[in-house]
Design a protein around this motif. Structure first.
Motif, PDB file in Angstrom:
ATOM      1  N   ILE A 253      21.501 103.347 -15.915  1.00 39.10           N
ATOM      2  CA  ILE A 253      22.634 103.863 -16.689  1.00 39.10           C
ATOM      3  C   ILE A 253      22.130 104.718 -17.852  1.00 39.10           C
ATOM      4  CG2 ILE A 253      24.560 103.209 -18.187  1.00 39.10           C
ATOM      5  CD1 ILE A 253      24.916 100.747 -16.419  1.00 39.10           C
ATOM      6  N   GLY A 254      21.071 104.253 -18.506  1.00 38.59           N
ATOM      7  CA  GLY A 254      20.483 105.020 -19.609  1.00 38.59           C
ATOM      8  C   GLY A 254      20.006 106.392 -19.162  1.00 38.59           C
ATOM      9  N   ASP A 255      19.385 106.462 -17.985  1.00 39.71           N
ATOM     10  CA  ASP A 255      18.929 107.740 -17.446  1.00 39.71           C
ATOM     11  C   ASP A 255      20.106 108.665 -17.157  1.00 39.71           C
ATOM     12  OD1 ASP A 255      16.255 106.981 -17.528  1.00 39.71           O
ATOM     13  OD2 ASP A 255      16.275 106.227 -15.458  1.00 39.71           O
ATOM     14  N   LYS A 256      21.195 108.101 -16.610  1.00 40.52           N
ATOM     15  CA  LYS A 256      22.375 108.907 -16.310  1.00 40.52           C
ATOM     16  C   LYS A 256      23.009 109.463 -17.579  1.00 40.52           C
ATOM     17  CE  LYS A 256      23.415 106.579 -11.985  1.00 40.52           C
ATOM     18  NZ  LYS A 256      24.319 105.697 -11.247  1.00 40.52           N
ATOM     19  N   ILE A 257      23.116 108.634 -18.606  1.00 42.56           N
ATOM     20  CA  ILE A 257      23.697 109.097 -19.873  1.00 42.56           C
ATOM     21  C   ILE A 257      22.814 110.173 -20.490  1.00 42.56           C
ATOM     22  CG2 ILE A 257      24.223 108.411 -22.245  1.00 42.56           C
ATOM     23  CD1 ILE A 257      25.234 105.751 -21.065  1.00 42.56           C
ATOM     24  N   ALA A 258      21.500 109.968 -20.484  1.00 45.88           N
ATOM     25  CA  ALA A 258      20.577 110.972 -21.028  1.00 45.88           C
ATOM     26  C   ALA A 258      20.711 112.284 -20.256  1.00 45.88           C
ATOM     27  CB  ALA A 258      19.143 110.456 -20.980  1.00 45.88           C
ATOM     28  N   SER A 259      20.871 112.195 -18.937  1.00 49.15           N
ATOM     29  CA  SER A 259      21.024 113.387 -18.111  1.00 49.15           C
ATOM     30  C   SER A 259      22.304 114.148 -18.466  1.00 49.15           C
ATOM     31  CB  SER A 259      21.026 112.993 -16.637  1.00 49.15           C
ATOM     32  OG  SER A 259      21.251 114.110 -15.826  1.00 49.15           O
ATOM     33  N   VAL A 260      23.398 113.430 -18.650  1.00 46.52           N
ATOM     34  CA  VAL A 260      24.674 114.064 -19.004  1.00 46.52           C
ATOM     35  C   VAL A 260      24.579 114.720 -20.378  1.00 46.52           C
ATOM     36  CG1 VAL A 260      27.085 113.585 -19.611  1.00 46.52           C
ATOM     37  CG2 VAL A 260      26.108 112.626 -17.528  1.00 46.52           C
ATOM     38  N   LEU A 261      23.982 114.023 -21.353  1.00 49.13           N
ATOM     39  CA  LEU A 261      23.849 114.606 -22.697  1.00 49.13           C
ATOM     40  C   LEU A 261      22.919 115.815 -22.696  1.00 49.13           C
ATOM     41  CD1 LEU A 261      23.824 111.424 -24.945  1.00 49.13           C
ATOM     42  CD2 LEU A 261      25.547 113.232 -24.907  1.00 49.13           C
TER      43      LEU A 261
ATOM     44  N   ARG B  64      22.570 117.860 -20.203  1.00 44.87           N
ATOM     45  CA  ARG B  64      23.286 118.941 -19.526  1.00 44.87           C
ATOM     46  C   ARG B  64      24.443 119.491 -20.360  1.00 44.87           C
ATOM     47  NH1 ARG B  64      25.994 118.817 -13.541  1.00 44.87           N
ATOM     48  NH2 ARG B  64      26.567 121.005 -13.527  1.00 44.87           N
ATOM     49  N   PHE B  65      25.211 118.609 -20.987  1.00 42.84           N
ATOM     50  CA  PHE B  65      26.430 119.044 -21.658  1.00 42.84           C
ATOM     51  C   PHE B  65      26.352 118.995 -23.183  1.00 42.84           C
ATOM     52  CE2 PHE B  65      27.865 117.518 -17.467  1.00 42.84           C
ATOM     53  CZ  PHE B  65      28.403 118.703 -17.004  1.00 42.84           C
ATOM     54  N   GLY B  66      25.352 118.324 -23.718  1.00 44.01           N
ATOM     55  CA  GLY B  66      25.188 118.271 -25.167  1.00 44.01           C
ATOM     56  C   GLY B  66      24.511 119.533 -25.666  1.00 44.01           C
ATOM     57  N   ARG B  67      24.188 119.543 -26.937  1.00 48.42           N
ATOM     58  CA  ARG B  67      23.474 120.696 -27.475  1.00 48.42           C
ATOM     59  C   ARG B  67      22.153 120.228 -28.055  1.00 48.42           C
ATOM     60  NH1 ARG B  67      27.194 122.083 -32.651  1.00 48.42           N
ATOM     61  NH2 ARG B  67      28.254 120.111 -32.544  1.00 48.42           N
ATOM     62  N   PRO B  68      21.171 121.123 -28.079  1.00 49.27           N
ATOM     63  CA  PRO B  68      19.875 120.715 -28.613  1.00 49.27           C
ATOM     64  C   PRO B  68      19.955 120.472 -30.119  1.00 49.27           C
ATOM     65  CG  PRO B  68      19.848 123.052 -28.045  1.00 49.27           C
ATOM     66  CD  PRO B  68      21.167 122.510 -27.617  1.00 49.27           C
ATOM     67  N   MET B  69      19.298 119.428 -30.545  1.00 51.02           N
ATOM     68  CA  MET B  69      19.207 119.055 -31.951  1.00 51.02           C
ATOM     69  C   MET B  69      17.774 118.624 -32.210  1.00 51.02           C
ATOM     70  SD  MET B  69      22.575 116.656 -32.282  1.00 51.02           S
ATOM     71  CE  MET B  69      24.211 117.264 -31.902  1.00 51.02           C
TER      72      MET B  69
ATOM     73  N   GLY C 236      22.620 116.100 -27.937  1.00 54.44           N
ATOM     74  CA  GLY C 236      23.699 115.219 -28.332  1.00 54.44           C
ATOM     75  C   GLY C 236      25.000 115.955 -28.542  1.00 54.44           C
ATOM     76  N   VAL C 237      25.985 115.211 -28.968  1.00 48.28           N
ATOM     77  CA  VAL C 237      27.293 115.765 -29.279  1.00 48.28           C
ATOM     78  C   VAL C 237      27.655 115.367 -30.703  1.00 48.28           C
ATOM     79  CG1 VAL C 237      28.117 115.817 -26.894  1.00 48.28           C
ATOM     80  CG2 VAL C 237      28.461 113.767 -28.256  1.00 48.28           C
ATOM     81  N   SER C 238      28.396 116.259 -31.358  1.00 46.86           N
ATOM     82  CA  SER C 238      28.872 115.952 -32.699  1.00 46.86           C
ATOM     83  C   SER C 238      30.381 116.112 -32.717  1.00 46.86           C
ATOM     84  CB  SER C 238      28.222 116.872 -33.730  1.00 46.86           C
ATOM     85  OG  SER C 238      28.602 118.203 -33.511  1.00 46.86           O
ATOM     86  N   ARG C 239      31.013 115.370 -33.592  1.00 43.74           N
ATOM     87  CA  ARG C 239      32.470 115.472 -33.695  1.00 43.74           C
ATOM     88  C   ARG C 239      32.923 115.021 -35.076  1.00 43.74           C
ATOM     89  NH1 ARG C 239      34.947 110.286 -30.690  1.00 43.74           N
ATOM     90  NH2 ARG C 239      33.576 108.782 -31.639  1.00 43.74           N
TER      91      ARG C 239
END
Length: 115
Positions: A3-11, A13-18, A40-43
């Motif tokens: 699950i951790g690998d999947k979440i890291a993969s999604v972030l 792909r769709f997150g932004r570099p920080m 990651g994502v910010s909001r």
């Protein structure tokens, strides 16, 4: 794939570099930055002008990023209060951070940053 690998993969792909940065003390007390690129994502950015009419703005933001990215880079994690996250040409400082775990794995870190 965990699950951790999947979440890291999604972030990734769709997150932004920080940049996650920790300052360490080097010779003669010189601070040396130790960086790792995370995705990651910010909001909920809430900017506030520090001095009226100055254009100097500071705000709080929530940043979420994967714990796998830190471990894979062999960065001296986990992320902690006072570490710096750089994104959108802003240096922000972690004010509070909460790991989100599944069993013994840290899936993501949810950080409150200011800057």
């Amino acid at each position: 794939m965990s699950i951790g690998d999947k979440i890291a993969s999604v972030l990734t792909r769709f997150g932004r570099p920080m940049t996650l940065r920790r300052y360490t003390l080097g010779p003669n007390g010189v601070q040396i930055p130790l960086d790792v690129t995370i995705y990651g994502v910010s909001r909920n950015y809430a900017p506030h002008e520090l001095i009226a009419g100055s254009g100097i703005v500071q705000g709080d933001t929530e940043v979420t990023f994967a714990g796998q990215q830190i471990a894979a880079a062999q960065w001296p994690g986990p992320a902690k209060k006072t570490d710096v996250i750089i994104f959108d040409n802003r240096n922000t400082v972690i004010q509070a951070i909460e790991p989100k775990n599944f069993g013994t794995d840290t899936l993501v870190f949810a950080a409150q940053v200011r800057g």
